[in-house]
Design a protein around this motif. Sequence first.
Motif, PDB file in Angstrom:
ATOM      1  N   LYS A   1       0.814  -1.215   0.000  1.00  0.00           N
ATOM      2  CA  LYS A   1       0.000   0.000   0.000  1.00  0.00           C
ATOM      3  C   LYS A   1       0.848   1.265   0.000  1.00  0.00           C
ATOM      4  N   GLN A   2       1.974   1.232   0.665  1.00  0.00           N
ATOM      5  CA  GLN A   2       2.691   2.491   0.905  1.00  0.00           C
ATOM      6  C   GLN A   2       3.976   2.661   0.110  1.00  0.00           C
ATOM      7  N   ARG A   3       4.344   1.664  -0.688  1.00  0.00           N
ATOM      8  CA  ARG A   3       5.604   1.790  -1.432  1.00  0.00           C
ATOM      9  C   ARG A   3       5.479   2.841  -2.525  1.00  0.00           C
ATOM     10  N   LEU A   4       6.618   3.420  -2.915  1.00  0.00           N
ATOM     11  CA  LEU A   4       6.648   4.357  -4.027  1.00  0.00           C
ATOM     12  C   LEU A   4       7.084   3.579  -5.261  1.00  0.00           C
ATOM     13  N   ASP A   5       6.485   3.838  -6.375  1.00  0.00           N
ATOM     14  CA  ASP A   5       6.840   3.193  -7.649  1.00  0.00           C
ATOM     15  C   ASP A   5       7.449   1.805  -7.483  1.00  0.00           C
ATOM     16  N   ASP A   6       8.749   1.708  -7.838  1.00  0.00           N
ATOM     17  CA  ASP A   6       9.360   0.381  -7.752  1.00  0.00           C
ATOM     18  C   ASP A   6      10.288   0.262  -6.537  1.00  0.00           C
ATOM     19  N   GLU A   7       9.925   0.975  -5.505  1.00  0.00           N
ATOM     20  CA  GLU A   7      10.701   0.906  -4.272  1.00  0.00           C
ATOM     21  C   GLU A   7      10.665  -0.512  -3.682  1.00  0.00           C
ATOM     22  N   SER A   8      11.831  -1.025  -3.297  1.00  0.00           N
ATOM     23  CA  SER A   8      11.864  -2.369  -2.710  1.00  0.00           C
ATOM     24  C   SER A   8      11.427  -2.311  -1.251  1.00  0.00           C
ATOM     25  N   PHE A   9      11.142  -3.479  -0.718  1.00  0.00           N
ATOM     26  CA  PHE A   9      10.718  -3.544   0.673  1.00  0.00           C
ATOM     27  C   PHE A   9      11.760  -2.912   1.602  1.00  0.00           C
ATOM     28  N   LEU A  10      13.014  -3.302   1.383  1.00  0.00           N
ATOM     29  CA  LEU A  10      14.077  -2.797   2.256  1.00  0.00           C
ATOM     30  C   LEU A  10      14.209  -1.274   2.148  1.00  0.00           C
ATOM     31  N   ASP A  11      14.124  -0.778   0.921  1.00  0.00           N
ATOM     32  CA  ASP A  11      14.217   0.676   0.732  1.00  0.00           C
ATOM     33  C   ASP A  11      13.069   1.397   1.441  1.00  0.00           C
ATOM     34  N   MET A  12      11.888   0.790   1.382  1.00  0.00           N
ATOM     35  CA  MET A  12      10.769   1.446   2.041  1.00  0.00           C
ATOM     36  C   MET A  12      10.958   1.460   3.559  1.00  0.00           C
ATOM     37  N   VAL A  13      11.436   0.358   4.100  1.00  0.00           N
ATOM     38  CA  VAL A  13      11.674   0.333   5.549  1.00  0.00           C
ATOM     39  C   VAL A  13      12.685   1.419   5.926  1.00  0.00           C
ATOM     40  N   LYS A  14      13.697   1.573   5.075  1.00  0.00           N
ATOM     41  CA  LYS A  14      14.701   2.606   5.349  1.00  0.00           C
ATOM     42  C   LYS A  14      14.066   3.996   5.312  1.00  0.00           C
ATOM     43  N   ARG A  15      13.141   4.161   4.383  1.00  0.00           N
ATOM     44  CA  ARG A  15      12.544   5.486   4.211  1.00  0.00           C
ATOM     45  C   ARG A  15      11.559   5.806   5.340  1.00  0.00           C
ATOM     46  N   VAL A  16      10.681   4.855   5.668  1.00  0.00           N
ATOM     47  CA  VAL A  16       9.598   5.200   6.606  1.00  0.00           C
ATOM     48  C   VAL A  16       9.844   4.713   8.031  1.00  0.00           C
ATOM     49  N   GLY A  17      10.844   3.845   8.208  1.00  0.00           N
ATOM     50  CA  GLY A  17      11.076   3.301   9.551  1.00  0.00           C
ATOM     51  C   GLY A  17      10.078   2.199   9.873  1.00  0.00           C
ATOM     52  N   THR A  18       9.994   1.810  11.137  1.00  0.00           N
ATOM     53  CA  THR A  18       9.151   0.666  11.483  1.00  0.00           C
ATOM     54  C   THR A  18       7.725   1.075  11.872  1.00  0.00           C
ATOM     55  N   ASN A  19       7.507   2.360  12.143  1.00  0.00           N
ATOM     56  CA  ASN A  19       6.208   2.773  12.673  1.00  0.00           C
ATOM     57  C   ASN A  19       4.968   2.385  11.864  1.00  0.00           C
ATOM     58  N   PRO A  20       4.965   2.674  10.552  1.00  0.00           N
ATOM     59  CA  PRO A  20       3.764   2.315   9.788  1.00  0.00           C
ATOM     60  C   PRO A  20       3.448   0.816   9.880  1.00  0.00           C
ATOM     61  N   PHE A  21       4.481   0.001   9.977  1.00  0.00           N
ATOM     62  CA  PHE A  21       4.274  -1.444  10.080  1.00  0.00           C
ATOM     63  C   PHE A  21       3.751  -1.801  11.470  1.00  0.00           C
ATOM     64  N   LYS A  22       4.375  -1.171  12.444  1.00  0.00           N
ATOM     65  CA  LYS A  22       4.009  -1.418  13.835  1.00  0.00           C
ATOM     66  C   LYS A  22       2.524  -1.128  14.070  1.00  0.00           C
ATOM     67  N   GLU A  23       2.087   0.031  13.553  1.00  0.00           N
ATOM     68  CA  GLU A  23       0.687   0.435  13.754  1.00  0.00           C
ATOM     69  C   GLU A  23      -0.275  -0.642  13.277  1.00  0.00           C
ATOM     70  N   GLU A  24       0.024  -1.214  12.120  1.00  0.00           N
ATOM     71  CA  GLU A  24      -0.896  -2.217  11.566  1.00  0.00           C
ATOM     72  C   GLU A  24      -0.783  -3.556  12.283  1.00  0.00           C
ATOM     73  N   VAL A  25       0.458  -3.983  12.529  1.00  0.00           N
ATOM     74  CA  VAL A  25       0.646  -5.306  13.131  1.00  0.00           C
ATOM     75  C   VAL A  25       0.022  -5.361  14.524  1.00  0.00           C
ATOM     76  N   TYR A  26       0.145  -4.269  15.276  1.00  0.00           N
ATOM     77  CA  TYR A  26      -0.367  -4.278  16.645  1.00  0.00           C
ATOM     78  C   TYR A  26      -1.709  -3.547  16.768  1.00  0.00           C
ATOM     79  N   ALA A  27      -2.370  -3.340  15.600  1.00  0.00           N
ATOM     80  CA  ALA A  27      -3.598  -2.542  15.573  1.00  0.00           C
ATOM     81  C   ALA A  27      -4.663  -3.050  16.538  1.00  0.00           C
ATOM     82  N   ASN A  28      -4.741  -4.363  16.672  1.00  0.00           N
ATOM     83  CA  ASN A  28      -5.825  -4.905  17.499  1.00  0.00           C
ATOM     84  C   ASN A  28      -5.438  -5.131  18.954  1.00  0.00           C
ATOM     85  N   ASN A  29      -4.226  -4.746  19.308  1.00  0.00           N
ATOM     86  CA  ASN A  29      -3.813  -5.008  20.701  1.00  0.00           C
ATOM     87  C   ASN A  29      -3.996  -3.774  21.582  1.00  0.00           C
TER      88      ASN A  29
END
Lengths: 549, 150
Positions: free
Chosen positions: A521-549
């Motif tokens: 959902k949040q990647r830019l064009d052909d940005e790889s997974f690793l590049d996206m993690v570098k760009r946005v950090g872990t927060n966007p992932f954290k929010e979703e993974v722990y959304a129900n806790n």
Amino acid sequence: MYQYNDTDQTLIEERVAQFRRQTESFLNGTISDDQFRALRLMNGVYIQTHAPMLRVAGPYGLLNSKQIRKLAHIARTYDKNYCHFTTRQNIQFNWPHLEKIPDILEELASVQMHAIQTSGNCLRNTSSDHLAGVCIDEIEDPRPYCEIIRQWTTLHPEFAYLPRKFKIAVSGAKLDRAATQFHDIGLHLINNDAGETGFKVLVGGGLGRTPIIGQVIKPYLEKKHLLSYLEAILRIYNLFGRRDNKYKARIKILVKESGMEKFSDLVEQEWLQIRDNLELSSERIDTVKLQFAPPAYETDAVNDTSFAQKLENRSFATWIKYNTATHKVPGYHAVFISLKAPDCPPGDMTDTQLDAVADLADKYSFGEIRSTHRQNLVLADIKQVDLYPLWQQLESLKLATPNIGTATDLICCPGLDFCSLANASSISVAKEINEALDDLDYLHDIGDVKINMSGCMNGCAHQSVGHIGILGVDKKGSEWYQLTLGGSSENEAAIGERLGPAVAKDQVTQAITTILDVYIKQRLDDESFLDMVKRVGTNPFKEEVYANN
Amino acid sequence: MQIIKDRQIIDDNWTFVSNDAELEAGNISVSLTRWKNDKQQLLNSKDNIGVRIGPSDSVDDIGADLNDISLIELDFPVFTDGRLFSHAWLLRGRYNYQGEIRATGHFMPDQIFYLSRVGVNAFNLENTQDLPVALATLNDFTVNYQKSID
Ligand code: SF4
């Protein structure tokens, strides 16, 4: 590929005889558990949850068809019809009987194989780039140096009782496919300003409990000094490495506690005193190099005109895209054999598959097979025209899952199923993740994601450098999993960042698919997974993974 | 007591004298501490002197005295302490020490092949019944891959 001479053969046969005597002494009670433990470990024998495990050396990942057939034979005769390829290019048997291990070693010796120093606190098997000699980004083929190091380390009398295990990796290409930054010593073939080739030497890298990226100790080392420099590092480590706490005994801790400056001074002083005595002659290097001369490539390989039409087969085209790599010789390709089929534990192979792969190697790839540190195999020299029939045959063997470099090409240790140190299982979790990602189009859309999963802090499957790392932890007797994001063992080495609290076993797959969805959902064009993690950090992932806790 | 020395089983003619015991006549071996403290007194006696060192000692501490020392004992607290292998190498390879280097304490018969390669030429085993087997292990390998002291 290196062929043993009389000295090599005598040495491994004498080692078999020695281990046979040691095993007999243990079985008849003349040597103690403790003593035998040290002796058997230095020959690759662990005692695991169910049975002994035997780890056989795959020297820098290079094997021939005869050796693969021997592994098949051993799997059939002494084990439960399969073996396991490890992240250090070795081969494990999980079910041999202790009293039969000397016989297995004798079988191995008959095809120039052994299990010397595949475990224990000693110099371990040297690992390297699985595309050595065929990749397009190579500065120099690292294998001759790996072989020289293999010989030097084998039965080294002074460094057999080190504070802890010691691993060396050598890379000769621009892209580091051998994770040299995470080894006790990492060697990188480089060119200096004068255009000569030598080694950049890194020291103190390592995974496990305290992942650390190796630091440069020698920006440029002449080839002739390779062994003297290794010896200097090892002597300093042997003398000064910590022996009071096994979790602080790796060389990385010595480097960290003494500081790089002091440590490299000590090494330098030692080295200056021994280097003239231990020079590696250019004749010696050339002799070993001859054994790694390129095979007889056919010059007409490039004239194949049938390929474009074959690529109209979508499945074949997908396999080509994911499971082959460019070869430096026109008309040839390197082919990955995926050991990550959906219903197969990562890295496992049956005797039937081994035999069949040996035949394919003989037919199509000069009889050579390589193992990779991501637990797959490589047939390095495939003519373009042979790709299609090879693919068909691999398909029928369930060895052509087009998932190399994708999320289901995950690496994973044996975990609770076999390993007595494990906190949590890994094979069953890997299976669940693999099943959840069975839609190939989705998998390919996600692209390059490296998932690494270990069953405990020892980190045998290098979870801390996985783009996604999964670490089994024990919470009051039940299995939980700590997730990390953003690790990498390639050139831009990084240690993954912890995502948040550990998740329960039945939540792991869900967490992984959530992470991948966030990426889509949040990647830019052909940005790889690793590049996206570098760009946005872990927060966007954290929010979703722990959304129900 | 019997030991292995220079590939033979022989009677041991050395006595280790502990730090608080009276010096005896004959070939005596003392701790590094005692050597440092009583060096002159020990040198004045006409007997052969040996010094016992452990893994955490540095061979550099006795480097200058080696001409006066006929025996160096490498005392293994546990067989896994590999520092003594480097100590032996340094004594032979760096200091060119020509006297006897003897392994003593808790080491395994199965270690004496490697120990002999790094320059140890005498072995005082914990169990003398292991002597014949240990002696035989010196012939475990007829080839090797790397330079050491042997
Ligand atoms: S990571 Fe832990 S559980 Fe997995 S193989 Fe290594 S020691 Fe065993």
